[in-house]
Design a protein around this motif. Sequence first.
Motif, short mmCIF file in Angstrom:
data_model
loop_
_atom_site.label_atom_id
_atom_site.label_comp_id
_atom_site.label_asym_id
_atom_site.label_seq_id
_atom_site.Cartn_x
_atom_site.Cartn_y
_atom_site.Cartn_z
N VAL A 112 72.50 66.46 -33.18
CA VAL A 112 73.76 65.74 -33.15
C VAL A 112 73.51 64.30 -32.69
N PHE A 113 74.13 63.35 -33.40
CA PHE A 113 73.96 61.92 -33.13
C PHE A 113 75.31 61.25 -32.95
N ALA A 114 75.44 60.46 -31.89
CA ALA A 114 76.68 59.71 -31.68
C ALA A 114 76.81 58.64 -32.76
N ARG A 115 77.99 58.51 -33.29
CA ARG A 115 78.27 57.50 -34.32
C ARG A 115 78.48 56.17 -33.61
N PRO A 116 77.75 55.11 -34.02
CA PRO A 116 77.88 53.83 -33.33
C PRO A 116 79.25 53.18 -33.58
N GLU A 117 79.67 52.36 -32.62
CA GLU A 117 80.92 51.62 -32.79
C GLU A 117 80.72 50.53 -33.84
N GLN A 118 81.82 50.16 -34.51
CA GLN A 118 81.78 49.14 -35.55
C GLN A 118 82.26 47.81 -34.97
#
Length: 194
Positions: free
Chosen positions: A33-39
């Motif tokens: 599982v990988f955290a989705r980076p902020e845009q």
Amino acid sequence: MVAIPDPKYMSPQEYLEWEEKQPIKYEYINGEVFARPEQNLTHNYIIGNLITALKNHLRGGACRVYAIDVKLGVSENVSFHYPDVTVTCDERDRKARKIIYHPCLIVEVLSPSTESFDRGKKFKQYRRISTLREYVLIGAEQMSVEVFRINDRGIWELYTYAEGDEVYLSSVDFRCAIALLYEDVVLESEEEES
């Protein structure tokens, strides 16, 4: 992409149940599982410009355009992602409420922190989707669009576009000036010059 600390293998079902309770979005690849980076704002504007143009082009037809927070499932629950833009024209996705499985077009806006992942591991996962016809990478630091398009022999071909070009997406028969995608966007290279 940032992996969660102390990762343990999760089954696809465990991931789906766990992620629904999380305050942020996570992507899933083969049990990790990988955290989705902020845009950032540039990223957001490019996505908004493309979504608006695609929605206007596809209005009234069988295709639907989705952005950012729509989960995409790949190949029998091997991975789940949140592409920046997804288009599906497949009837099987029409009644979807949580996950899209049959896109014809996927778009990612590149950032320094995600570029290698988007070009490598993520594209490798996306190529498992039998309905996918095009994978598009849009630069957020300079005006550039790369379109990976599968040909009749099943080989992915690269088409590149730069300033002054007209971008063509054959999967949805869409054309627009590359400048439209960057409307009201201040690129990093322009910021450095000022």
